[in-house]
Design an enzyme around this catalytic site. Structure first.
Site, short mmCIF file in Angstrom:
data_model
loop_
_atom_site.label_atom_id
_atom_site.label_comp_id
_atom_site.label_asym_id
_atom_site.label_seq_id
_atom_site.Cartn_x
_atom_site.Cartn_y
_atom_site.Cartn_z
N SER A 70 0.85 -1.19 0.00
CA SER A 70 0.00 0.00 0.00
C SER A 70 0.89 1.24 0.00
CB SER A 70 -0.88 0.00 1.25
OG SER A 70 -1.31 1.31 1.55
N LYS B 35 0.86 -3.25 4.81
CA LYS B 35 -0.04 -3.98 3.92
C LYS B 35 0.69 -4.87 2.93
CE LYS B 35 -4.05 -3.84 3.62
NZ LYS B 35 -4.97 -2.80 3.19
#
Ligand code: ARG
Length: 467
Positions: free
Chosen positions: A283, A289
């Site tokens: 991300s 992420k």
């Protein structure tokens, strides 16, 4: 406007004026149907040879046509062929270039042929190749699933119904479920291929032709089983494309379901699988992420394939016999489905081949949610002779008690179980563990590791060694 160039030079005898530029844009399919060029050349070669064998073309004319078609193949291959939207489609582009190259014999190639039977033939050849590629991609996907199923034959994980913990299963068993799905997909494609394999060439515009053609000759040359039986059907039938799209839609749904499992299993909350970095992304804002994009895209792109099937069904539904220009809209949905499915099958293979399963995490999760409650009920039936419905009630009360105490079923004191059913003995605890639970599911097609190993071997024989 002059009528000396563009497609109207090929069909414009009865016209005074060329089509408007807007009509040319609306009418032209060359931007997408040039993808059929190999199949168009194959069809033309077969047609020319047949015409020569039937004495409709001379041997010299046929030789000139074949040489010209070879030149065109080279030009398209090397990117020097100038596709012209004013020439509408791949058929007229090639025919015009052939005439430019070889002169009059080029103008004879369209004898006893129409673009209607030509495009049906080209498109069938294209779809037939696509079917063969689908099979060639589904098979290795099954192979990797079988490989991994064998290794994970005894890996215990929760099995779900309603996405609620249901009973423990083995990961190998779960993976083999997809092998069955992809096996049915292969059958559907094979079935579509069998039904497709009749040659429309020679149906001409819609009614057949008065020339003494040999349709068996062209059918055999193009690898078809036989010529189609009805000329009207030959030029208006697109069932073969619908068959492909239907099979592709179902296969895409299978890919989507597999993808959804990977999305779910790769969340930190599940933690069953780590998707390889090659198939994940990060991300731009959240440093932690690791998104399963490949799986999400597989799931998302399934919508395209379903839409492609819908698009062609709708395009065809109101069409009277025989050919209508609406049918030019048949190609893009098929091309899109072919590209999407093939990419998806390859990506699924890559993800499965590289996924890392977390066996301890799966085993821990396998018991969460009282997943051996059925085993308890079964024990009460088997050992104490209780009717199943009674045993179900006892096991249900045991779950309630465990839930109340915040423990697992196997952690309930013996006295508590005896309070619910006096006959219960210490032995009951043997069936409350997840390992024992899966090991006991030995019915045919069941999840026991021994069964899964057998099933993997059987799947190998059915899907990978046969044919
Ligand atoms: N480009 C056309 C198609 O894809 C070829 C057939 C055209 N036939 C005709 N009668 N205009 O359907």
């Amino acid at each position: 406007m002059s009528k000396a160039s563009g497609a109207s030079a090929l069909w414009g005898g009865r016209f005074d004026r060329r089509p408007s530029p807007l009509m040319e844009r609306l009418n032209a399919s060359i931007d997408f149907d040039k993808r059929l060029w190999r199949h168009d050349l194959a069809g033309s070669r077969a047609h020319a040879r047949m015409l020569a064998a039937a004495g409709i073309l001379t041997a010299d004319e046929c030789a000139a046509i074949l040489a010209g078609l070879d030149t065109i193949a080279g030009e398209i291959e090397s990117g020097t062929f100038a596709f012209d939207p004013a020439l509408e489609d791949v058929h007229l582009n090639i025919e015009q270039r052939l005439t430019d190259l070889v002169g009059e014999p080029g103008r004879r190639l369209h004898t006893a042929r129409s673009r209607n039977d030509q495009v049906a033939t080209d498109f069938k050849l294209f779809v037939r190749d696509a079917i063969d590629r689908a099979d060639a991609l589904l098979r290795p996907l099954q192979a990797i699933l079988i490989d991994r199923a064998e290794t994970e034959a005894a890996t215990v994980m929760p099995g779900f119904t309603h996405l609620q913990a249901a009973q423990p299963v083995t990961l190998g068993h779960h993976l083999l479920a997809y092998v069955e799905m992809f096996g049915r997909d292969r059958e559907r494609f094979a079935d579509a291929r069998r039904r497709l394999n009749e040659c429309p060439l020679g149906a001409a515009a819609l009614a057949g032709t008065g020339f003494a053609i040999d349709r068996h000759h062209t059918a055999a040359a193009l690898g078809f089983e036989r010529p189609t039986a009805n000329s009207l059907d030959s030029v208006s039938d697109r069932d073969f494309a619908l068959d492909y799209l239907s099979a592709a839609a179902i296969a895409a749904v299978h890919l989507s379901r597999l993808a959804e499992e990977l999305v779910l299993w790769s969340t930190p909350q599940f933690g069953f699988v780590t998707i390889d970095e090659a198939y994940a992304t990060g991300s731009s804002i959240m440093p932690q992420k690791r998104n399963p994009d490949a799986a999400e895209l597989l799931r998302g792109k399934t919508g395209r394939v379903l839409g492609d099937l819908q698009a062609l069904l709708v395009a065809l539904k109101g069409l009277p016999l025989a050919y209508s220009k609406d049918m030019q809209e048949d190609k893009e949905p098929v091309f899109d489905a072919v590209d999407t499915l093939e990419l998806g099958l390859e990506a699924a293979h890559g993800m499965i081949a590289t996924a890392r399963f977390d066996r301890p995490a799966m085993a821990r999760a396998a018991g969460v949610g009282f997943t051996t409650a059925t085993d308890l009920a079964d024990w009460l039936v088997r050992v104490l002779g209780l009717p199943f419905r009674t045993a179900h009630g006892v096991a249900g009360r045991a779950v309630k008690e465990a839930e109340h105490r915040g423990c697992g079923l196997e952690e309930l004191p013996l006295e508590v179980l005896q309070g619910l059913e006096p006959g219960v003995t210490q032995e009951v605890f043997e069936v409350l563990g997840v390992e024992r639970s899966v090991a006991s599911r030995t019915s045919l097609g069941g999840t026991a590791p021994a069964r899964v190993r057998e099933a993997a071997a059987a799947a190998r024989a059915r899907f990978l060694e046969a044919g």
